[in-house]
Design an enzyme around this catalytic site. Structure first.
Site, mmCIF file in Angstrom:
data_model
loop_
_atom_site.group_PDB
_atom_site.id
_atom_site.type_symbol
_atom_site.label_atom_id
_atom_site.label_comp_id
_atom_site.label_asym_id
_atom_site.label_seq_id
_atom_site.Cartn_x
_atom_site.Cartn_y
_atom_site.Cartn_z
ATOM 1 N N SER A 99 5.482 5.175 -1.127
ATOM 2 C CA SER A 99 4.640 4.118 -0.573
ATOM 3 C C SER A 99 5.344 2.758 -0.544
ATOM 4 C CB SER A 99 3.345 4.072 -1.384
ATOM 5 O OG SER A 99 2.449 3.179 -0.818
ATOM 6 N N ASP A 242 3.348 -1.153 4.825
ATOM 7 C CA ASP A 242 4.144 -0.720 3.682
ATOM 8 C C ASP A 242 4.946 0.524 4.112
ATOM 9 O OD1 ASP A 242 2.058 1.163 3.666
ATOM 10 O OD2 ASP A 242 2.145 1.410 1.508
ATOM 11 N N ASP A 244 4.872 3.738 3.792
ATOM 12 C CA ASP A 244 4.290 4.955 4.359
ATOM 13 C C ASP A 244 3.114 4.647 5.286
ATOM 14 O OD1 ASP A 244 2.669 4.180 2.225
ATOM 15 O OD2 ASP A 244 2.031 6.223 1.795
ATOM 16 N N ASP A 246 0.166 3.216 5.158
ATOM 17 C CA ASP A 246 -1.274 3.312 4.921
ATOM 18 C C ASP A 246 -1.882 1.926 4.692
ATOM 19 O OD1 ASP A 246 -0.172 3.024 2.399
ATOM 20 O OD2 ASP A 246 -1.357 4.605 1.453
HETATM 21 MG MG MG Z 1 1.318 3.137 0.937
#
Ligand code: MG
Length: 458
Positions: A99, A242, A244, A246
């Protein structure tokens, strides 16, 4: 009594690559996850970190050894893989991602059959299988294969578009600057924005696990290039992700970085206007502005402990359709109750189009609060007692005790006091209509707490 050993933290397993997170470890955790899912169908995906293939292959070996059938979804944002787990009726999912953590980290996230992260009880089951060597290896003839699952990025983008008025956004021809932060956002967001009729300028668009553009966590202090690009080219909106994808942080047309609970408040307002009285889920660390909007539209606001998985599970339990965090996580239930950067971007564009106002005007119309953060050192052994006494002292103020202590005052100011889970400190977050009031609140409660901490014995 021996403390139970843990693998999972607040957001899956996160460790430094080849220090703790080795291929051996990843294969073994794959075996434990596979044993947990009992020969099920598992979708695996990964973000753009340097160690992604090394770890995906190791986790896949572990899953296969327990008789699971593995579907490889390829490199994709976490919410894309989460969506595909439910959409393709998998028994579970695994995402290899760290992440927003620094580049040397990687991690493993485990999802249930609806794409939402597994519960902490299920995490403990996997930990138990791992530490107590209760792996259920399949006999040789039951070992299955790995299959590629193609087209997940397109599927995900199409699903997002079903929740917004595409034609209305397309009419506006917005110019958007996407700061992909060298992460997997660049696989989806520029194409989604293009589908929505936007002119797209992308910065930090190369997927690079060393994160040369900026660190993978979008924070006001590292979004200078995004803000400067917006003002230089006269764009309507900027958005940073960020690693990844999300979480998303928005920057308005004036180049002002808007923190996540403010963009969430815009989404909340739009949602409650159409769904009056619905439930909104948010951690206690969110701004007062989220509460103000809920009250204005008679929404039912449910505060939770800090943590995205807690928000998702609370939404599932209450059948709530919207959740949001101050760090830029928006959970839009009609699509999926997990945080999702692409969905948030589509929602903000939709709100701009519907209102026919600039993003800065929309933010300007929200109630304004000033946030002041601070901390006090408190020896770990005193933390519990100090907290107990503090609780007694503020009892008459009717505090929210869901995560630390949160106090609200009649002038709409508030303070959250939380002991850190990892460091010997207490954190303070004060919010008020004026900066002076927020500073005053922090000072007052810092002194109160310092008073309760006894000096260390020599
Ligand atoms: Mg993330």
């Amino acid at each position: 009594m021996e403390k139970p050993r843990r693998l999972f933290g607040t957001n899956g397993i996160r460790k430094i690559v080849n220090r703790e997170l080795t291929p051996e470890f990843a294969a073994k955790i794959g075996e434990a996850i596979g044993s947990f899912f009992r020969q099920g169908n598992i979708l695996i995906g990964y973000d753009g970190r340097k160690s992604n293939i090394m770890l995906v292959n190791a986790v896949t070996s572990g899953l296969l050894s327990t008789g699971c059938k593995v579907y490889d979804g390829g490199m994709a944002p976490t919410p894309c893989i989460q969506y595909a787990v439910g959409n393709h009726k998998m028994d579970g999912g695994v995402m290899v991602t760290a992440s927003h953590n620094p580049p040397e980290y990687n991690g493993i996230k485990v999802m249930w059959n609806d794409g939402v992260e597994i519960t902490s009880r299920q995490e403990r089951e996997i930990e138990d299988l791992f530490f107590k060597e209760r792996i259920r290896l399949a006999s040789w003839e039951c070992i299955k294969q790995r299959f590629s699952l193609l087209g997940l990025l397109d599927e995900y983008r199409e699903s997002i578009k079903r929740h917004i008025n595409v034609a209305e956004i397309r009419k506006r021809h917005y110019h958007i600057v996407v700061d992909a932060g060298n992460g997997v956002a660049s696989l989806v967001i520029p194409y989604l924005a293009r589908d929505l009729g936007c002119k797209v300028t992308t910065i930090n668009g190369d997927i690079d696990g060393t994160f040369p553009g900026r660190m993978p966590e979008p924070r006001p202090e590292n979004l200078g290039s995004l803000a400067a690009t917006i003002t230089a080219i006269g764009a309507d909106i900027g958005v940073a992700f960020d690693g990844d994808a999300d979480r998303s942080i928005f920057v308005d047309d004036e180049g002002k970085v808007q923190w996540g609970d403010r963009s969430f408040a815009l989404i909340e307002e739009d949602f409650l206007m159409m769904n009056q009285g619905e439930t909104i889920v948010t951690p206690v660390s969110s701004s007062q502005v989220v509460k103000d909007i809920a009250e204005k539209y008679e929404g039912r606001l449910v505060w939770t402990k800090v943590g995205s998985i807690i928000v998702s599970h609370t939404m599932k339990r209450l059948k709530a359709k919207l959740g949001g965090e101050e760090n830029g996580g928006v959970f839009y239930g009609p699509h999926q109750p997990v945080r999702d950067g692409a969905m948030s971007t589509a929602l903000i564009l939709s709100i701009m189009a519907k209102a026919d106002e600039t993003l800065s005007e929309l933010f300007e119309a929200l109630p304004r609060y000033y946030l002041v953060k601070d901390k006090v050192v408190c020896p770990t052994e005193q933390k519990i007692n100090v907290f107990k006494t503090l609780n007694e002292e503020v009892n008459h103020l009717n505090p929210e005790r869901i995560d630390g202590v949160k106090l609200w005052f009649p002038d709409n100011s508030s303070i959250l006091i939380r002991p850190s889970g990892t460091e010997p400190i207490y954190r303070f977050y004060a919010e008020a209509k004026t900066k002076e009031k927020a500073v005053k609140l922090v000072k007052e409660y810092k002194e109160k707490l310092q008073h309760l901490i006894s000096p260390r014995e020599k």
